[in-house]
Design an enzyme around this catalytic site. Structure first.
Site, short mmCIF file in Angstrom:
data_model
loop_
_atom_site.label_atom_id
_atom_site.label_comp_id
_atom_site.label_asym_id
_atom_site.label_seq_id
_atom_site.Cartn_x
_atom_site.Cartn_y
_atom_site.Cartn_z
CB SER A 1 -0.63 -11.19 37.81
OG SER A 1 -0.62 -11.62 36.45
N GLY A 2 -0.75 -14.50 37.66
CA GLY A 2 -1.65 -15.57 37.20
C GLY A 2 -2.16 -15.26 35.80
N GLY A 3 -1.84 -14.06 35.28
CA GLY A 3 -2.16 -13.73 33.88
C GLY A 3 -1.24 -14.53 32.96
CG ASP B 1 1.55 -11.52 28.75
OD1 ASP B 1 1.23 -12.46 28.01
OD2 ASP B 1 1.20 -10.34 28.55
CB SER B 2 3.20 -12.69 35.12
OG SER B 2 2.00 -13.20 35.63
CB SER B 3 1.33 -17.79 33.87
OG SER B 3 0.40 -17.21 34.74
CD GLU C 1 -1.33 -6.10 5.49
OE1 GLU C 1 -1.08 -6.54 4.36
OE2 GLU C 1 -1.45 -4.89 5.73
CG HIS D 1 -3.75 -3.75 3.20
ND1 HIS D 1 -2.76 -3.26 4.02
CD2 HIS D 1 -4.36 -2.68 2.64
CE1 HIS D 1 -2.78 -1.94 3.96
NE2 HIS D 1 -3.74 -1.56 3.13
CB CYS E 1 -0.97 -0.06 1.18
SG CYS E 1 -2.32 1.11 1.03
#
Ligand code: XMP
Length: 526
Positions: free
Chosen positions: A236-238, A240-242, A184, A182, A87
């Site tokens: 945190s249990g989320g 990412d941190s897990s 993608e 596009h 584009c």
């Protein structure tokens, strides 16, 4: 500088500010090829360090015609690397190499059919349909006002649409390609095949970017950086941190110390669940801090959402600091920062303001602490974090749990936060989530939760008049959480949840359903 094997076959994506740039990167990663996203004004030195095998120029909300100064750095055309302009990326390449771009009378937006008029490696044997005379057609997604009207010297025209004479252009000798559509987005059915052709056949990349390689490489890196030191991580249990915790644990075992802070603003039984999974299931070293009273005391009487957020964030840092100071030999702070966090906070440094997207979770801890920072997921997109989490054996209840904001119920209780309100909200929220799971709807919505409203409403229970609390249910569908549609949950389902909440949660007399989409409403109420 030598490049590690896993990063050896890489594509560099230059970001001109398109809303789709991260999508290009995710598509390339789906092909098991590493790619790095840099702003359009990347230095030659940076490129030399990345050593890409090809470059993709993204789209942009800017217009080439306005001479906005957002262009391709000249040295990029002399690196001898294949280039694919998408584009705006195609238009700016065309202009800088001597072609011409003009504004169209008709803005082309949406599905368009593209006709292949000349053979080119980028799309050879890639088509949606072929007619009886052997002409190939592609269905593509367009979103542009300007268009190339004169090609640069050395380029030939590969395809056109009704409104766009030069929809694909190519200089096969230099390996420079431009597509006006596009590839993608999923609305371009052959888009991934075209990107594949560019990445594998034109740039010659191999597939090194796979979950098992990423895990091995990350563990090696962590061991090299950390040595025999101890690392602290806020768990945190989320997701990412897990995932960060599990991969660090694989690398350094008990030298990882996780800190789990129960701020009293968590969902029903969340603290026990996190401790069960990580402490018992994975044998992680976890310091569990019960700090409900500290948070609730500070929040008493506070009604402004931003002030509440600040109080919760600062107290978390305070507690985390206190804990870190009590531990000896901790030299490193680990965080579950992921690639979009890095891209989005890097955007804040650029002078082009529309490249900015704000993010809730960047900043905070490291500046305050005298610890080295280690971010094992910083190269990964969310879907890659999920894949790696699965490979590391994390249970689906952690990996596919809806996002939960850092300030927790603190921003789901409108106005003042009190323990009594938290308990009512926790009970209502748990019923809603339990029923969503039972009905097979939990994974069909992107986020669902209950909100506590600071009002009372009249109800009748048996023969008794009640004057009790109100909760709203919210469920949304979204891809990126930047925009969202309210989920059209079945009426029978909503009726069941409402009945259960009113009958089972003493203190709630009314349930409403939020039918606002984002924008203009945000996902959370505060
Ligand atoms: P909004 O309400 O901004 O939410 O439409 C978009 C996504 O971000 C989450 N959210 C937060 N996450 N700290 C967080 O960690 C916060 O202060 C916060 N506020 C909103 C929200 O749950 C949704 O997923």
């Amino acid at each position: 500088m030598t490049i590690k094997k896993i990063y050896e076959d890489s594509i560099l994506i230059l970001d001109f500010g398109s809303q789709y740039t991260q999508l290009i990167a995710r598509r390339i990663r789906e092909l098991n090829v590493y790619c790095k996203l840099c702003t359009w004004d990347v230095s030659e030195n940076q490129i030399k360090q990345i050593k890409p095998k090809g470059i993709i120029l993204s789209g942009s909300p800017e217009s080439v015609i306005n001479l906005n100064g957002i262009d391709v750095q000249k040295y990029i055309f002399s690196l001898g690397l294949p280039i694919l302009g998408i584009c705006y990326g195609m238009q700016i390449m065309a202009v800088q190499l001597g072609g011409k771009v003009e504004s169209s009378e008709i803005r082309e937006l949406g599905h368009t059919q593209l006709k292949i008029i000349n053979k080119c490696i980028l799309v050879d044997n890639i088509h949606d349909t072929i007619n009886t005379t052997g002409t190939s057609f592609l269905q593509v997604w367009m979103s542009h006002g300007d268009k190339v009207t004169v090609m640069p010297t050395g380029f030939f025209n590969v395809a056109s649409t009704q409104n766009c004479p030069f929809a694909i252009i190519a200089n096969e000798e230099k390996n420079f390609y431009g597509v006006q559509f596009h590839p993608e987005v999923t609305h371009t059915p052959q888009g991934l095949s075209i990107l594949k052709r560019f990445v594998f056949d034109i740039c010659g990349c191999k597939t090194q970017w796979k979950s098992d390689n990423i895990i091995k490489n990350t563990i090696k890196d962590i061991r090299k950086i950390v040595g025999n030191d101890k690392v602290i991580l806020g768990l945190s249990g989320g997701v990412d941190s897990s995932v960060a915790a599990i991969i660090l644990h694989r690398a350094i075992g008990k030298r990882l110390i996780c800190v789990f802070v129960d701020n009293g603003l968590l969902r029903l039984n969340e603290a026990q669940q996190v401790m069960n999974i990580f402490s018992n299931g994975f044998d992680l070293n976890i310091v569990h801090i019960s700090a409900q009273d500290r948070f609730l005391k500070l929040l008493a009487g506070k009604i402004d959402p931003e002030i509440k957020r600040k109080i919760i964030g600062c107290e978390f840092i305070e507690i985390f600091n206190e804990t870190a100071n009590k531990l000896s030999d901790v030299k490193w702070l680990a965080q579950g920062t992921i690639y979009p966090d890095i891209i989005e906070s890097a955007g804040k440094d650029t002078s082009k303001t529309h490249l900015i997207k704000s993010h809730h979770n960047v900043g905070g801890l490291p500046n305050k602490m005298q610890l080295g920072l280690i971010e094992p997921l910083k190269e990964l997109f969310k879907d890659e974090v999920h894949k790696i989490g699965l490979e590391l054996g994390l249970p689906c209840e952690i990996l596919y749990r809806h996002p939960f904001p850092g300030p927790g119920l603190g921003v789901r209780i409108v106005g003042e936060v009190k323990k009594e309100y938290c308990d009512l909200l926790r009970a209502a929220d748990a019923i809603f989530i339990e029923e969503l799971c039972k009905a097979g709807l939990y994974n069909k919505v992107s986020q669902a939760f209950a909100i506590f409203l600071p009002i009372r409403s009249v109800g009748i229970m048996g023969d008794t008049r009640k004057y009790d609390r109100v909760v709203s249910l919210r469920a949304i569908e979204t891809i990126d959480f930047m925009t969202a549609k309210w989920a059209h949950l079945p009426y029978d389902f909503l009726e069941l949840v409402s009945n259960r909440i009113i009958n089972e949660v003493n203190g709630i007399s009314r349930v409403v359903y939020d039918i606002s989409s984002k924008p203009p409403a945000t996902i959370e109420w505060e």
